[in-house]
Design a protein around this motif. Structure first.
Motif, PDB file in Angstrom:
ATOM      1  N   CYS A 198     172.364  60.513  69.910  1.00 30.84           N
ATOM      2  CA  CYS A 198     172.302  60.370  68.449  1.00 30.84           C
ATOM      3  C   CYS A 198     173.340  61.286  67.808  1.00 30.84           C
ATOM      4  CB  CYS A 198     170.906  60.731  67.939  1.00 30.84           C
ATOM      5  SG  CYS A 198     170.704  60.333  66.178  1.00 30.84           S
ATOM      6  N   HIS A 214     164.060  55.750  65.743  1.00 33.42           N
ATOM      7  CA  HIS A 214     163.660  56.933  64.975  1.00 33.42           C
ATOM      8  C   HIS A 214     164.476  56.982  63.682  1.00 33.42           C
ATOM      9  CE1 HIS A 214     166.896  60.066  66.465  1.00 33.42           C
ATOM     10  NE2 HIS A 214     167.423  58.892  66.216  1.00 33.42           N
ATOM     11  N   SER A 216     166.935  59.197  61.289  1.00 30.91           N
ATOM     12  CA  SER A 216     167.803  60.376  61.120  1.00 30.91           C
ATOM     13  C   SER A 216     169.099  59.897  60.487  1.00 30.91           C
ATOM     14  CB  SER A 216     168.088  61.039  62.479  1.00 30.91           C
ATOM     15  OG  SER A 216     169.030  60.273  63.204  1.00 30.91           O
ATOM     16  N   HIS A 228     166.883  53.639  62.908  1.00 29.06           N
ATOM     17  CA  HIS A 228     167.789  52.928  63.818  1.00 29.06           C
ATOM     18  C   HIS A 228     167.262  53.038  65.237  1.00 29.06           C
ATOM     19  CE1 HIS A 228     169.171  57.137  63.560  1.00 29.06           C
ATOM     20  NE2 HIS A 228     169.476  57.005  64.838  1.00 29.06           N
ATOM     21  N   HIS A 230     167.976  53.347  69.517  1.00 30.97           N
ATOM     22  CA  HIS A 230     168.891  53.843  70.551  1.00 30.97           C
ATOM     23  C   HIS A 230     168.612  53.115  71.858  1.00 30.97           C
ATOM     24  CE1 HIS A 230     170.814  57.281  68.600  1.00 30.97           C
ATOM     25  NE2 HIS A 230     169.665  57.469  67.961  1.00 30.97           N
TER      26      HIS A 230
HETATM   27 ZN   LIG Z   1     169.402  58.464  66.233  1.00 29.02          ZN
END
Ligand SMILES: [Zn+2]
Ligand SMILES: [Zn+2]
Length: 252
Positions: A198, A214, A216, A228, A230
């Motif tokens: 990230c 998550h 951020s 978004h 991952h």
């Molecule tokens: Zn992220």
């Protein structure tokens, strides 16, 4: 006299404007949150997509983004077939018989401009589950209704193959995201998928939900936090690599 007339006109204009603003405020405060949000600008992440393959625009409702793609990626693979400038030899790949250039790889998807993160989750299904920044499709962990394991030998160095429809990625697409925080693509629910790391921390996120998601900041959100996905940092089955996305969607 002329100036006085101008002044009166100006006062009327200001008064009318202030009424208009007031009524707009009233309308905004009664708008329900379940309505799709109208946007006027494409999300900055769409600037990372291969412009040779994709045409991306906001539809006439202002609430959806349409992604039209030729499906032809801008990177090397054995699946281009001998003679193509982007063809490379991959002796270990059990190449499926189709040759990419003879297939119709074109796909159009329509996604929410603003993903709805408040509803139920939705399972992914076989077929295109998203479009990668390269212009090719992203698939889940299924191969023709069965698990991916049996098809793993036909995957090229970037986790993709033809099966026998469009060229598509099942695994981390190492041609453009290899153990990093690069944007991978956008999924059918309008949520963006990033690599295993990230950009918010520069390392593997530890607060991911079941979908690998998550909230951020990312390199495309200008300091704003945004939900978004991952690629989850766990080797998948016998592939020696990482699954691109298995679901469920959080943004439908
Ligand atoms: Zn992220
Ligand atoms: Zn496949």
């Amino acid at each position: 006299m002329k100036n006085l007339f101008k002044l009166i006109l100006l006062m009327v204009a200001v008064f009318t404007l202030s009424i208009a603003c007031t009524s707009n405020d009233d309308a905004a405060s009664t708008t329900t949150v379940t309505e799709d949000e109208v946007v006027t600008e494409l999300h900055a992440a769409y600037s990372a997509f291969n412009t040779d393959a994709t045409t991306i625009y906001i539809d006439n409702t202002g609430t959806n983004v349409v992604i039209e793609t030729t499906g032809l990626p801008d990177h090397q693979t054995v699946y281009w077939g001998e003679g193509h400038p982007l063809y490379i030899e991959e002796p270990d790949v059990q190449v499926t018989p189709s040759i990419m250039s003879s297939n119709n790889n074109a796909v159009t998807i329509t996604v929410d401009a603003t993903p709805n993160l408040t509803g139920n989750t939705v399972s992914t299904t076989f077929n295109t589950i998203g479009i990668a920044v390269s212009g090719a499709s992203i698939f889940n962990d299924q191969e023709g209704g069965g698990p991916l394991d049996q098809a793993a030998a036909s995957l090229d160095y970037t986790g993709a193959h033809i099966g026998p429809g469009v060229y598509h990625y099942h695994l981390e697409p190492k041609a453009f995201s290899n153990d990093d925080d690069a944007l991978v693509g956008v999924l059918l629910d309008g949520v963006f998928l990033y690599g295993r790391k990230c950009s918010a921390t520069g390392s593997y996120p530890e607060d991911l939900d079941v979908s690998g998601g998550h909230t951020s900041i990312t390199q495309y959100t200008d300091g704003e936090e945004e939900y978004h996905y991952h690629i989850i940092n766990e080797v998948y089955s016998n592939t020696g690599s990482y699954l691109a996305f298995a679901g469920p969607y959080q943004g439908y």
